[in-house]
Design an enzyme around this catalytic site. Structure first.
Site, mmCIF file in Angstrom:
data_model
loop_
_atom_site.group_PDB
_atom_site.id
_atom_site.type_symbol
_atom_site.label_atom_id
_atom_site.label_comp_id
_atom_site.label_asym_id
_atom_site.label_seq_id
_atom_site.Cartn_x
_atom_site.Cartn_y
_atom_site.Cartn_z
ATOM 1 N N PHE A 1 0.839 -1.206 0.000
ATOM 2 C CA PHE A 1 0.000 0.000 0.000
ATOM 3 C C PHE A 1 0.872 1.253 0.000
ATOM 4 C CE2 PHE A 1 -1.854 2.957 3.352
ATOM 5 C CZ PHE A 1 -2.583 3.728 2.460
ATOM 6 N N ASP B 1 6.104 10.144 -5.949
ATOM 7 C CA ASP B 1 7.460 10.458 -6.400
ATOM 8 C C ASP B 1 7.616 10.393 -7.911
ATOM 9 O OD1 ASP B 1 8.181 10.722 -3.777
ATOM 10 O OD2 ASP B 1 9.185 8.781 -3.618
ATOM 11 N N PHE C 1 19.287 1.657 11.433
ATOM 12 C CA PHE C 1 19.171 0.984 10.134
ATOM 13 C C PHE C 1 19.082 1.991 8.995
ATOM 14 C CE2 PHE C 1 16.340 -0.400 6.717
ATOM 15 C CZ PHE C 1 16.981 -1.539 6.255
#
Length: 404
Positions: A135, A144, A281
């Site tokens: 989604f 984008d 991360f």
């Protein structure tokens, strides 16, 4: 910028980039392997492939359940076919790390292999995360105006899809709540699952909003960037749904209760570890986009040319003198290989590699210290499950010092 213009511009940039590939890329260190190492790696790869195949088998069942619901509701066959194509194209093709982490976490918390029923339920929750991911990606690619995703055209760019992809993204999200209701409605933790998915979705959308208005690809304004804003983006856009959500779901499924005292709540403790882990991360991901050679990373880094609000540029902005800031203002976010090379050279001049190494060690020590607040040999009342350090160690071990 129109999609076709953006694609042509991107293609021209990638061709030009070969000429300006910076000489600063470091080759991966050579290693010597033995026959025993080869056998071990083969066995590990086989086990990983089997684990993934079992997980993917659950998706096929869930997809068929969703399609059966459409037929039950009398939907025309072309709508059923469209939804199947949407699901198959957008959900199962990624790394599946988030989804499989639910299964891994449940196994650790249970202390051993799961029954078939337990496995299917854990995998179902994992696939709900993958549906959420799908989604986000389908809608994000439209925002984008991206061209490809997972080595294939973005869903909205597939012939005949276009803006129908907006509704398709809604249907991917809607599948989560259909499956949760069907399989977990009688469970005592059902409402917790609903709240966790709703909360995490909203948190991720807040992070996406900050990212979109801070770093639009067609309007470079580095005055909007800062390390504080970068931290807010990565926590809300990445850490909650990629790190806390899989573990939170596993904790609810295994029956870990909330504590009456918020200071002792295991969910608050898990979040206090997993959010910094997710932040680390993403900082690592940003650094590798700049520093890792494409043959090691598996892709060509594009954060500089795409005007990403990355840890690297924000760290450079915090360190730069006026002349260096001018280089960033004139070159960052430009679809130009030479401009990108100038930014990378400035990163080297500012010592971004050393700064990241310092950050990584500090983050690792901080996260280890947080993990160690969990008792090494946890106890729980009879019939209940206790939070275990190993849940978090598995996540940390996967990402510490990773090269791609």
């Amino acid at each position: 910028m129109r999609v076709c213009d953006k694609f042509a511009c991107h293609r021209a940039y990638m061709i030009a980039r070969v000429r300006y590939r910076p000489s600063i890329d470091r080759p991966s260190p050579s290693t010597t392997t033995t026959p025993t190492d080869g056998l071990r790696h083969t066995a590990m790869a086989d086990a990983k492939a089997q684990k993934r195949a079992r997980f993917e088998g659950v998706f096929n069942t869930l997809r068929d359940e969703l399609l059966a619901y459409l037929r039950q509701e009398g939907m025309p066959q072309d709508a059923v076919d469209w939804y199947r194509r949407n699901l198959d194209y957008n959900v199962p093709g990624g790394k599946l790390n988030r989804g499989m982490s639910v299964v891994d976490s449940v196994e650790i918390l249970r202390g051993g292999a799961l029954s078939e029923d337990e496995y299917v339920k854990a995998a179902l929750l994992g696939w709900c995360i993958e549906l959420l991911q799908a989604f986000f990606l389908v809608s994000d690619d439209m925002m984008d105006q991206s061209v490809t995703r997972r080595s294939q055209p973005c869903w909205y760019r597939v012939e005949g899809v276009s803006y129908i992809a907006i509704n398709d993204s809604f249907m991917l999200e809607g599948a989560i709540y259909y499956l949760l209701k069907k399989h977990f409605r009688t469970e005592p933790y059902y409402v917790h699952l609903l709240e966790l998915f709703h909360d995490t979705t909203f948190q991720t959308e807040l992070g996406q909003l900050i990212d979109l208005i801070t770093a639009p690809e067609d309007n470079v304004d580095l005055s909007k960037f800062s390390l504080a804003k970068h931290q807010k983006i990565v926590i809300y856009k990445t850490a909650y749904y990629s790190f806390y959500l899989p573990v939170g779901l596993a904790m609810y499924m295994t029956g870990i209760p909330h504590a009456a005292d918020p200071a002792q709540d295991p969910y608050a403790l898990a979040q206090s570890i997993l959010i910094p882990l997710g932040e680390y991360f993403q900082v690592q991901d940003d650094f590798l986009d700049f520093a890792a050679p494409p043959e090691v990373l598996g892709k060509v880094g594009t954060d500089i040319i795409d005007n990403k609000c990355s840890w690297c540029v924000n760290t450079a902005l915090a360190l730069a003198n006026p002349a260096q800031r001018k280089v960033l203002d004139e070159n960052y976010g430009r679809k130009d290989a030479a401009a990108e090379a100038r930014v990378k050279a400035l990163y080297e001049e500012l010592g971004i590699r050393a700064r990241f190494a310092e950050y990584e060690e500090a983050a690792y020590k901080r996260i280890v210290a947080l993990i160690e607040t969990i008792p090494e040999r946890p106890t729980a009342p009879a019939g209940q499950v206790a939070l275990r350090r190993e849940v978090f160690k598995v996540f940390l071990d996967k990402i510490y010092k990773r090269q791609k």
